[in-house]
Structures are given as structure tokens and as C-alpha cells.
Design an enzyme around this catalytic site. Sequence first.
Site, PDB file in Angstrom:
ATOM      1  N   ASP A 117      -1.665  63.011  45.477  1.00 57.28           N
ATOM      2  CA  ASP A 117      -0.369  63.616  45.807  1.00 57.28           C
ATOM      3  C   ASP A 117       0.376  64.010  44.532  1.00 57.28           C
ATOM      4  OD1 ASP A 117       0.311  61.077  44.975  1.00 57.28           O
ATOM      5  OD2 ASP A 117       1.627  60.638  46.670  1.00 57.28           O
ATOM      6  N   GLU A 176      -2.443  51.041  38.308  1.00 59.67           N
ATOM      7  CA  GLU A 176      -1.734  52.010  37.456  1.00 59.67           C
ATOM      8  C   GLU A 176      -0.683  51.316  36.602  1.00 59.67           C
ATOM      9  OE1 GLU A 176      -0.367  55.648  39.312  1.00 59.67           O
ATOM     10  OE2 GLU A 176       0.744  56.236  37.506  1.00 59.67           O
TER      11      GLU A 176
HETATM   12  O1  KIV Z   1      -1.796  61.160  42.920  1.00 56.91           O
HETATM   13  C1  KIV Z   1      -2.512  60.836  41.970  1.00 56.91           C
HETATM   14  O2  KIV Z   1      -2.911  61.675  41.144  1.00 56.91           O
HETATM   15  C2  KIV Z   1      -2.871  59.438  41.824  1.00 56.91           C
HETATM   16  C3  KIV Z   1      -3.591  59.051  40.565  1.00 56.91           C
HETATM   17  C4  KIV Z   1      -2.592  58.947  39.477  1.00 56.91           C
HETATM   18  C5  KIV Z   1      -4.362  57.818  40.718  1.00 56.91           C
HETATM   19  O3  KIV Z   1      -2.574  58.648  42.644  1.00 56.91           O
END
Ligand code: KIV
Length: 285
Positions: A49, A186
Site C-alpha cells: 500500500d 519494520e
Molecule cells: O507497503 C509497503 O510497501 C510495505 C513494505 C514497506 C513492507 O508494507
Amino acid sequence: MSATARKSAPNAEDIRARKGGGPLVSLTAYTTPMARFMDAHCDIVLVGDSVGMVLHGMASTLSVTMEMMIMHGQAVARGLSSAMMVIDMPFASYEEGPALAFRNAARLMNETGAAAVKLEGGVEMEETIRFLVKRGIPVMAHIGLTPQSVNTLGGYKVQGRDDAADQIMADAKAIERAGAFSVVLEKVPASLADRITAEISVPTIGIGASAGCDGQILVVDDMLGFFTAFKPKFVKRFADLGDAAEAAIAEYAAEVRARSFPAPEHVFADQAPAKKGTANKGTGK
Ligand code: KIV
């Protein structure tokens, strides 16, 4: 529209079985050409997202909709044949409860061909993850810095320093109990990421976590230098394609203004040129 099944791609159980093995390679993708570039190199391609911020210029991921995820998911699916495709559940499509989460996860998988969904949250999502997994939906969880909670986390800060580490460990264990096949960690301290990796039986995929995780993921526009609004410390720019794109656009603009583009080789004559091998055939001229 249902995307065609991609037979050679790993599935959730293949990924789970990689725990403790060679690192899993993962990137985000949002378009067909980018998915094609990464298909041979990545184990997992995530339709993140983050698309809202990096492609649509949104200030956060909170305004990303199911329709956006489906459109970008379909585009990515067209570019993949050997990497597993996972798709993010957007904000407000799952938090309310398991039934809503199931409806939206099933829709994302049906309409894009994704093999699994990713959702943010740990202990508070345990019941929902279990509900989905028991009903045939593989789940990748995402804990630590969860961007959809930016407003309650007070910004995009490192998570799990000091006492907060226990909560993130509890999140990781809840996810494991619930049956998720992997978990994104993260922006947590490396030592915490290493402890979680050692203590849970499912692969950890780090972003701003530790080289000791079972895999790594980055946002593709960050690592290629297309997204330049800001650069988190955990991003390594493997290329500066944003600068290269801007230089090329500036050169195009200069050539158009100087009327040096299009050049003779880019324009058409009144008559089509004779096809090679047909002109003067048999005459030797
Ligand atoms: O939306 C995204 O790109 C993510 C990554 C940062 C893992 O969730």
C-alpha cells in the site's frame, strides 16, 4: 477478473519452509514492467500500500483503497511468473473484524491472483489472522513500525526500543500462534529483530531491522531512487533512476525547443521505403 494461476511461483508453505535457510529476497511492485524486472530475482513481490505514497503522491498510506490495490495487483500479476505475489490489505479493510477481513482478503486474491495477503498488527490481529488462515487465506503479518497506524504511533519512529521490545516480541508470538506464514519487521532495533528471528518458527522479513532476518524487503521506488521526497535511514539507493529520468526529460525538452528532435530518422517520408530484399530483386542493382 481472475488472474491466471502462476504454477512455478512458491506458495506460502514453500516460504515458511525457508525459515533459517538462505535469505528470502523481496521487493514491492505496483506496475507490470517493474514486476517483470524483478520476477527472476525475487522470491516474493509485494503489492504494497506504499503505492499511495510513491506512485500517487499521498501523504500516508491511509487513503489507499481496495480499488487501487486491485488495479495495481492486476498489473503486477501480469508481470510475474516465478515470484510469489502478496498483496497488502489497505487501511480499514480488515481491522473491524474477521468477517470483513475475510471478505476483503478473498476479493483481493480473487481479483488479482495474489497468493497471500499482508496485514498490519500483532496481538490485536491474532484472531483475524487465525480466522483467515483457517479459511484458506495465507497471511503475512507486519509489525514494528506499522505505517497505517502512523497517527497513533506519533510518526514514523523506530519501534521497540527499551520496554516496548516486549510488546513487539508478544506481537511476533501471537502472529506465529495464529498461523501466519511470515512476518515483516519494520524499523525495529537489530538486536530485537535477531531475537524475534531466533524465537519464532516463521520467516521474518526485515525492513530497517537486521541482516539476520530470514529475508529482506524494500520499497522498489526507494531503492531505485525514484522516490526522493525523503529517504529513511534503512533505505540503500542501489541506483539513482530519479536523477537519470529528470536529466533525460530535461534533454528532451531542450531538443524540442531547439527543434533538433524529432530528427530525420524519427519522421516519415511521403512514400514507404521499399522493403529489404524486394527492391531490384533479381536485377543485381
Ligand atoms: O507497503 C509497503 O510497501 C510495505 C513494505 C514497506 C513492507 O508494507
